[in-house]
Design an enzyme around this catalytic site. Structure first.
Site, PDB file in Angstrom:
ATOM      1  CE  LYS A 127      45.118  28.196  53.742  1.00 43.27           C
ATOM      2  NZ  LYS A 127      46.578  28.064  54.006  1.00 43.27           N
ATOM      3  CE  LYS A 162      41.335  30.293  53.318  1.00 45.90           C
ATOM      4  NZ  LYS A 162      41.903  31.640  53.585  1.00 45.90           N
ATOM      5  NE  ARG A 212      51.342  37.672  56.712  1.00 50.54           N
ATOM      6  CZ  ARG A 212      52.044  36.706  56.125  1.00 50.54           C
ATOM      7  NH1 ARG A 212      53.366  36.742  56.151  1.00 50.54           N
ATOM      8  NH2 ARG A 212      51.431  35.703  55.519  1.00 50.54           N
ATOM      9  NE  ARG A 227      50.089  39.490  51.914  1.00 48.14           N
ATOM     10  CZ  ARG A 227      49.897  38.377  52.631  1.00 48.14           C
ATOM     11  NH1 ARG A 227      50.751  37.371  52.557  1.00 48.14           N
ATOM     12  NH2 ARG A 227      48.840  38.281  53.414  1.00 48.14           N
ATOM     13  NE  ARG A 235      46.017  32.469  43.147  1.00 47.17           N
ATOM     14  CZ  ARG A 235      46.866  31.637  42.550  1.00 47.17           C
ATOM     15  NH1 ARG A 235      47.272  30.559  43.186  1.00 47.17           N
ATOM     16  NH2 ARG A 235      47.302  31.883  41.333  1.00 47.17           N
ATOM     17  CG  ASP A 275      47.825  36.480  55.892  1.00 47.42           C
ATOM     18  OD1 ASP A 275      48.756  37.239  56.207  1.00 47.42           O
ATOM     19  OD2 ASP A 275      47.986  35.430  55.244  1.00 47.42           O
ATOM     20  CD  GLU A 283      46.078  31.735  55.175  1.00 50.49           C
ATOM     21  OE1 GLU A 283      47.275  31.568  55.498  1.00 50.49           O
ATOM     22  OE2 GLU A 283      45.637  31.483  54.053  1.00 50.49           O
TER      23      GLU A 283
END
Length: 318
Positions: A127, A162, A212, A227, A235, A275, A283
């Site tokens: 992160k 997070k 991703r 996703r 999420r 990500d 990320e």
């Protein structure tokens, strides 16, 4: 080639989803020899970094899930005797993981080819690494203090909180200004101001998926795995119930991939998972990026084949 994969216990691997599994199967199909180790199989002995390694034979079974492998007897092999050592142990990035990176870095000094580079894995918190590329990330804040987090919430009204060491969507909170639990959420995540966390502006584009993108030696696979969160969820992680949908890279996806693809391989990051939500990088995954099987199954692109192609090329050039 002789390839060593450092993995979680083989019995825990879900072969219908796991990227390490398809990499091993692709390598075996090309007559490369596969060895497996667990993190605890690394050691320093007689001034060498060694592995208590076991050869692996992949077996086809009727239901494709049980009895998929046979292991040979344990052999003591210096890591520099493998053509490549692939560090594919899943997080958490705990003290034992850290010790493994030190041993693997010493193995590099002795001539081992380790993917990803252990120093790079240590340097790249998945992160925190994004802040090196501020032009690509959403408005973000990293702190352990409550007041800056409250001010960030007041400014953006809808944010994500997070931990820096989570995976699979664990402990990720969406918080809005109307949330009456904001103080306890901050207290819990920061452990009363003793643990640093990340805050980011909520990106409504998550409804279209947390994408991703796999970079293999700096080159992006042509499809991202979006996703998509299940109803009522913010999420997209597959571990949190998200649904994976392969889709071509957008122009912005390609621009981010190109920019990072010029930098990351030079730092020893051979296989990376970016990500991206909407147009923003969230990320940089460097420990055990996954998503190969889903992309291959939906598009026909042999992602594991691309990985082994690149690995063969790099090993032959060493």
């Amino acid at each position: 080639m002789r390839l060593a994969f450092i993995l979680d216990p083989l019995a825990n691997i879900k072969i219908d989803k796991d990227s390490s599994y398809v990499m091993m199967r692709e390598a075996a199909s090309r007559q490369h020899t596969i060895y497996t180790l667990q993190q605890s199989d690394l050691a320093w002995k007689n001034q060498q970094v060694i592995g208590f390694a076991r050869s692996l034979t992949l077996i086809n079974s009727p239901d494709h899930t049980h009895c998929w492998y046979a292991e040979g007897a344990t052999e003591v092999i210096p890591l520099n005797q493998f053509d490549a050592v692939l560090m594919r142990k899943d997080p958490p990035f705990d003290t034992e993981y850290l010790y493994s990176t030190y041993l693997l870095e010493q193995a590099e000094h002795q001539g081992a080819y380790v993917i990803n580079s252990p120093r790079a894995i240590r340097d790249y918190n998945e992160k925190l690494a994004t802040i090196e590329f501020p032009e690509f990330i959403p408005p973000s804040l990293i702190t352990s203090q409550a007041q800056p987090l409250l001010e960030f919430l007041a400014e953006h009204e809808d944010i994500i909180l997070k931990p820096l060491d989570g995976m699979g969507g664990a402990s990720i909170f969406r918080v809005q200004t109307t949330d009456h639990n904001i103080n306890v959420i901050i207290e819990t995540l920061t452990r009363y101001g003793t643990r640093t966390i990340m805050a980011q502006r909520f990106l409504p584009e998550i409804r279209d998926g947390d994408k991703r993108i796999l970079l293999i030696d700096g080159k992006p696979v042509g499809y991202a795995l979006a996703r998509i969160p299940k109803p009522g969820e913010t999420r997209g992680n597959l571990a949190a119930g998200g649904t994976g949908k392969a889709q071509p890279l957008s122009a912005r996806d390609s621009a981010i991939s190109k920019a990072l693809g010029k930098i990351l391989p030079k730092r020893g990051l051979f296989l990376v998972g970016l990500d991206i939500i909407g147009d923003y990088l969230t990320e940089i995954n460097v420990t055990s990026p996954t998503g190969m099987q889903e992309i291959t199954n939906q598009t026909g692109v042999n992602v594991a084949g691309l990985m082994i192609d690149a690995l063969e090329k790099n090993c032959s050039a060493r």
